[in-house]
Design an enzyme around this catalytic site. Structure first.
Site, PDB file in Angstrom:
ATOM      1  N   THR A   1      61.748  56.314  19.807  1.00  0.00           N
ATOM      2  CA  THR A   1      63.160  56.620  19.999  1.00  0.00           C
ATOM      3  C   THR A   1      63.943  55.499  19.342  1.00  0.00           C
ATOM      4  O   THR A   1      63.450  54.386  19.234  1.00  0.00           O
ATOM      5  CB  THR A   1      63.492  56.648  21.512  1.00  0.00           C
ATOM      6  OG1 THR A   1      62.739  57.683  22.133  1.00  0.00           O
ATOM      7  CG2 THR A   1      64.976  56.894  21.765  1.00  0.00           C
TER       8      THR A   1
ATOM      9  N   GLY B   1      63.195  64.125  27.756  1.00  0.00           N
ATOM     10  CA  GLY B   1      63.000  62.755  28.203  1.00  0.00           C
ATOM     11  C   GLY B   1      64.298  62.112  28.651  1.00  0.00           C
ATOM     12  O   GLY B   1      65.264  62.787  29.013  1.00  0.00           O
TER      13      GLY B   1
ATOM     14  N   THR C   1      64.038  52.884  24.956  1.00  0.00           N
ATOM     15  CA  THR C   1      62.983  53.548  24.193  1.00  0.00           C
ATOM     16  C   THR C   1      61.722  53.475  25.038  1.00  0.00           C
ATOM     17  O   THR C   1      61.660  52.729  26.012  1.00  0.00           O
ATOM     18  CB  THR C   1      62.737  52.859  22.836  1.00  0.00           C
ATOM     19  OG1 THR C   1      62.164  51.562  23.076  1.00  0.00           O
ATOM     20  CG2 THR C   1      64.027  52.707  22.057  1.00  0.00           C
ATOM     21  N   GLY C   2      60.709  54.240  24.649  1.00  0.00           N
ATOM     22  CA  GLY C   2      59.445  54.156  25.386  1.00  0.00           C
ATOM     23  C   GLY C   2      59.191  55.392  26.224  1.00  0.00           C
ATOM     24  O   GLY C   2      59.500  56.511  25.830  1.00  0.00           O
TER      25      GLY C   2
ATOM     26  N   GLY D   1      59.970  57.945  28.568  1.00  0.00           N
ATOM     27  CA  GLY D   1      61.235  58.449  29.071  1.00  0.00           C
ATOM     28  C   GLY D   1      61.238  58.800  30.542  1.00  0.00           C
ATOM     29  O   GLY D   1      62.224  58.571  31.249  1.00  0.00           O
TER      30      GLY D   1
END
Length: 225
Positions: A146, A176, A197-198, A200
């Site tokens: 993301t 997400g 980010t990562g 979700g």
């Protein structure tokens, strides 16, 4: 930064920035060329938030439109809604002149096919024996990603945008944190801005971006928050 120095609104500036990546077919985590869901369809999520007005807009599970951040801004500006999803988001984008296009590039399609072919030994998808996958592409088999961009202009106004194609091979319709205001993005013009980010789902459960800003409100540094 160039746009901000020219006096542009910080929201227009961050959207222009993330558009560079949404339009880039070499990036497989957002926009055009993003990795698809398990059926091979690219579904995009995005949110934007404007500090001076504390207004926000978002789209989720948007297909065939490569700049979901631009559509999210229109949701914010042209509707009384905060989030539009799926077919409704696509219809909304088309009504504002966005052109539909196939977002699945040859590169992302090859990664998707390889994932199908190696997913299990109980189906009928077998990889061609003569085809060897590019090692670089193989590294994306478990990929997710993301981008978030937040900006502060010279007058002290804030804005943010988050955009993604979500988890590779996700269940169609999965959403997400990126289009969820407070999870994937939050902006408070008096305090600060945060995006994520990562993984979700973890941010949805923790309301991550909102909590970062709230800790800053309590006096913690951005890093501590």
């Amino acid at each position: 930064m160039q746009m901000i120095k020219q006096g542009k609104d910080p929201l227009d500036s961050v959207i222009a920035e993330v558009n560079l990546v949404e339009n880039d077919p070499e990036d497989i985590t957002v926009g055009y060329g993003g990795l698809p869901n398990e059926k091979g369809v690219v579904e995009l999520d995005s949110s934007v938030m404007h500090g001076p007005t504390h207004n926000a807009g978002a789209v989720a599970s948007l297909r065939n439109i490569k700049n979901p951040s631009q559509v999210a801004k229109l949701v914010m500006e042209r509707t009384a809604h905060a989030l539009i999803v799926g077919e409704g988001a696509l219809d909304f984008a088309k009504s504002h002149g966005f052109k539909q296009e196939n977002l699945l590039t040859d590169r992302s399609r090859k990664i998707w096919l390889k994932r199908k072919e190696t997913l299990s030994d109980r189906d009928f998808w077998y990889p061609p024996k003569s085809e060897k996958m590019d090692p670089e592409l193989h590294s994306f088999m478990e990929s997710h990603g993301t981008i978030n961009c937040c900006a502060l202009d010279s007058t002290g106004d804030l804005a943010g945008a988050t955009t993604t194609s979500g988890f590779f091979f996700k269940i169609p319709g999965r959403v997400g944190d990126s289009p969820i205001i407070g999870a994937g993005l939050y902006v408070d013009n008096e305090i600060g801005a945060a995006g994520s980010t990562g993984f979700g789902e973890a941010n949805i459960l923790n309301w991550g971006s909102y909590m970062v800003v709230e800790y800053m409100r309590q006096g913690y540094s951005p890093e501590e928050s």
